[in-house]
Design an enzyme around this catalytic site. Sequence first.
Site, short mmCIF file in Angstrom:
data_model
loop_
_atom_site.label_atom_id
_atom_site.label_comp_id
_atom_site.label_asym_id
_atom_site.label_seq_id
_atom_site.Cartn_x
_atom_site.Cartn_y
_atom_site.Cartn_z
N SER A 252 -11.07 -0.75 -1.86
CA SER A 252 -9.86 -0.69 -1.03
C SER A 252 -10.17 -0.91 0.44
CB SER A 252 -9.24 0.71 -1.12
OG SER A 252 -8.37 0.81 -2.19
N HIS B 257 -3.89 6.38 2.74
CA HIS B 257 -4.56 5.16 2.27
C HIS B 257 -4.07 3.90 2.99
CE1 HIS B 257 -5.55 1.96 -0.70
NE2 HIS B 257 -6.54 2.76 -1.08
N ASP C 92 0.84 -1.20 0.00
CA ASP C 92 0.00 0.00 0.00
C ASP C 92 0.88 1.26 0.00
OD1 ASP C 92 -2.33 1.76 0.56
OD2 ASP C 92 -3.33 -0.11 1.07
#
Length: 763
Positions: free
Chosen positions: A533, A215, A144
């Site tokens: 996600s 994220h 990620d």
Amino acid sequence: MASLTLQILCSILFSVSYLCSSLAQSHTYIIHMDSSSIPKAFSGHQSWYLATLSSISDNSEETPTTAASRLIYSYTHSIHGFSASLSLSELGALQKSTGYVSYTRDRPLTMHTTHTSQFLGLTSVSGLWPVSNYGQDVIIGLVDTGIWPESESFKDDGMTQIPSRWKGKCISGTQFNASSCNKKLIGAGFYNKGLLSNNPHLKISMKSPRDTSGHGTHTSSIAAGNYVKGASYFGYANGTARGMAPRARIAMYKAAWRYGVFSSDVLAAIDQAIRDGVDILSLSLGFALDDNFLGDDPIAIATFAAMEKGVLVVASAGNDGPLYGTLINGAPWVLTTGAGTIDREFDGVLSLGNGMQITFVSLYPGNSSLRQLPLVFMDVCRSVEEMKKNRNKIVVCKDDLSISTQVENAEVASVYGAIFISNNSLSELYTRSSFPTAFIGLRDGQTVIDYIKKNINPRGSLKYQKTVTGRKPAPLVDGYSSRGPFTSCPRVLKPDLLAPGSLVLGSWSPTTSVAVVQSRPLYSNFNLESGTSMAAPHVAGVAALIKEMHPDWSPAAIRSALMTTAIPLDNTFGPIKDKANNELPASPLDIGAGHLNPNKALDPGLVYDATVEDYVKLLCAMNYTATQIKIITRSTHNCLNSSLDLNYPSFIAFFNDNDSGSDAKVVREFRRTVTNVRKGRSSYTAKLTAMSGLKVKVEPEKLVFKQKYEKQSYKLSLEGPKVLQEVVIHGSLSWVDDLRQYVVRSPIVATSLVPESLSKTKL
Ligand SMILES: *[C@@H]1O[C@H](CO)[C@@H](O)[C@H](O)[C@H]1NC(C)=O
Ligand SMILES: *[C@@H]1O[C@H](CO)[C@@H](O)[C@H](O)[C@H]1NC(C)=O
Ligand SMILES: *[C@@H]1O[C@H](CO)[C@@H](O)[C@H](O)[C@H]1NC(C)=O
Ligand SMILES: *[C@@H]1O[C@H](CO)[C@@H](O)[C@H](O)[C@H]1NC(C)=O
Ligand SMILES: *[C@@H]1O[C@H](CO)[C@@H](O)[C@H](O)[C@H]1NC(C)=O
Ligand SMILES: *[C@@H]1O[C@H](CO)[C@@H](O)[C@H](O)[C@H]1NC(C)=O
Ligand SMILES: *[C@@H]1O[C@H](CO)[C@@H](O)[C@H](O)[C@H]1NC(C)=O
């Protein structure tokens, strides 16, 4: 795979200067090599790759030592081979070298973003959490954007010693020390050599596993965040935040950068994760293929290697819904996750001077005045000048122009607040407005207009930060969630599952702004994000809990447990519906087996297992060449046995045989083997739901098991027309035990879709 025509052309026609100069220009390539072809003279693969690179170099001075600067990564676990910067002529020469298998050009990928544990029924009193020790012996790896190690979600309070089998490290770098890791965050690395090779002049400011996007911090906290009391997004979604497996370990492999994500870096990250010994890999990124060959997808190849090592890979299906065939990350050895809504809504309240209250959806993060302010009806808010005259008021605008223009006008006029009356369902973008707003429908709008018209001094106030749970229906499959079939491998039904993906609260990097209010950026340790996600790490966390309970289960067995216990119903006990399709019932091409149901997944009764050999048989039956199979599996297979009928906990049958005019019926058959994972005797009876226009049959209809791990096989057949009249008809097969404690359910899809003709997702 490019041919050598261009090179030949250039050596003949030197005048074609554009083409020929491009020959000397370098690009980054991923090269697959046959590791068994390594000449005896070499001590290891890296020295072999370096010698190969120097032997094909355009620069006659190059030696294996100088070639080292052009070798980007040498891979050992995810694929066999390396990545390197090569000119076209070098690529041509490489193709004649010993051990060469194939190449792909390095390519960019995309990220899949645009009070979940309670909604999933996880509690500390009973069920999966307490019996699985909250996942303390399981290691979840994420590829990620990195991680914010100081986030409270990654504190190691209450954590036991790190499992001794762990081989990973905490790699230091900019603002990241080895001491940034602890008993929760047990590994962290970063991979940007591919990014730099593709962008040689790029200056990366954060060369470390630290997350400057948010994220990766968000996805990690969803999978395995520790308990954080008093978490919220500016008061929304307030409560105790925790991941699905609050005691599981996290290892972050940062391969996604704000400047781009390259497959060479993602491969290096997965390579390291496999070597380090992660148990579960959670991937919230991916990319669409130009053609349908699975081996062109580095994630499909690298995850095959992970599966061989017993690592379950959970990946996001993509955010390119709602059309059929938009799904990615659908390799049959991966668990592919779609995204659903949760039963939670974030609201603001408009109170009128007469005491009437109107609730609306909002994520406005600012503090609002509770004072009642004058309300002015301005009809279509077209004139900024007119609105400026009402600066200290709340203006009321009725949709006519595009609503975005009116929001912009109100912002430019800097009115205190604005109420927008609109017939359109609103996107998250509007509800995150940068000044006090209310987006309300036509009926509420009329109430407001009538109130203003009937009063001399109409007033109102706006209040925010209201969180309402128990909304119905939930879950819905959200519009953006990518849908099956997976065009690169349509014979396996995808997605596998639906999990919470919309407006999920998770930790965030405190230096990345999450909203803007009155032109001022706002920062927060938590953020609400939407996307597949967010769905994938929910499944990864729950898979960790199952792995803790059943350490010997294969990735396929864990996936089977999650799928056969998933719920196809919403909280009104009706079928899960599709937000993108007028809330009509969704099909398994939207939701797979249904919504993640953690507590049941712990004890599924029966599992559909699959071995490496089973996946190879599928690849053989897909008519891949020996080289193509080698690219994916890194080894040679003779394909004596082949079968498209993978032992999978779901079924998809195609009735799209348009060739002949005959109206004869056709039969589609599936064979499956289930393994009893309970102690002692049990017997199960098949229960089928009707599928209109099709004759569905199971043989035998009863399965009897005398002991644990015993296997029994059955056959499912669907008889129907050559071409189905409807696009999708779906049903299910459930094996129900005699005491009705276990329901082992599989979705069945019959479809007239022709996967090859579905257009691929655009990036
Ligand atoms: C790294 O370690 C040094 C020395 O121990 C310390 O001063 C610094 O604050 C640390 N940095 C981070 C980001 O933890
Ligand atoms: C969230 O905040 C509201 C208002 O302050 C409060 O009533 C509610 O109990 C809080 N919810 C949780 C789960 O803490
Ligand atoms: C809201 O008020 C609190 C307390 O006064 C303050 O800390 C916070 O920054 C304010 N939020 C915004 C968005 O202005
Ligand atoms: C509201 O939207 C619906 C459906 O798009 C449309 O049929 C209707 O005419 C609209 N009403 C108004 C007043 O714009
Ligand atoms: C593979 O090739 C065989 C023989 O040509 C053909 O019958 C079959 O349909 C092909 N399978 C697939 C999945 O394309
Ligand atoms: C092919 O399948 C048969 C029956 O399932 C099995 O006995 C045999 O070992 C398999 N051969 C290979 C090469 O996998
Ligand atoms: C079958 O052929 C008809 C006429 O060519 C076409 O309209 C239809 O889309 C085809 N159906 C499938 C499933 O290919």
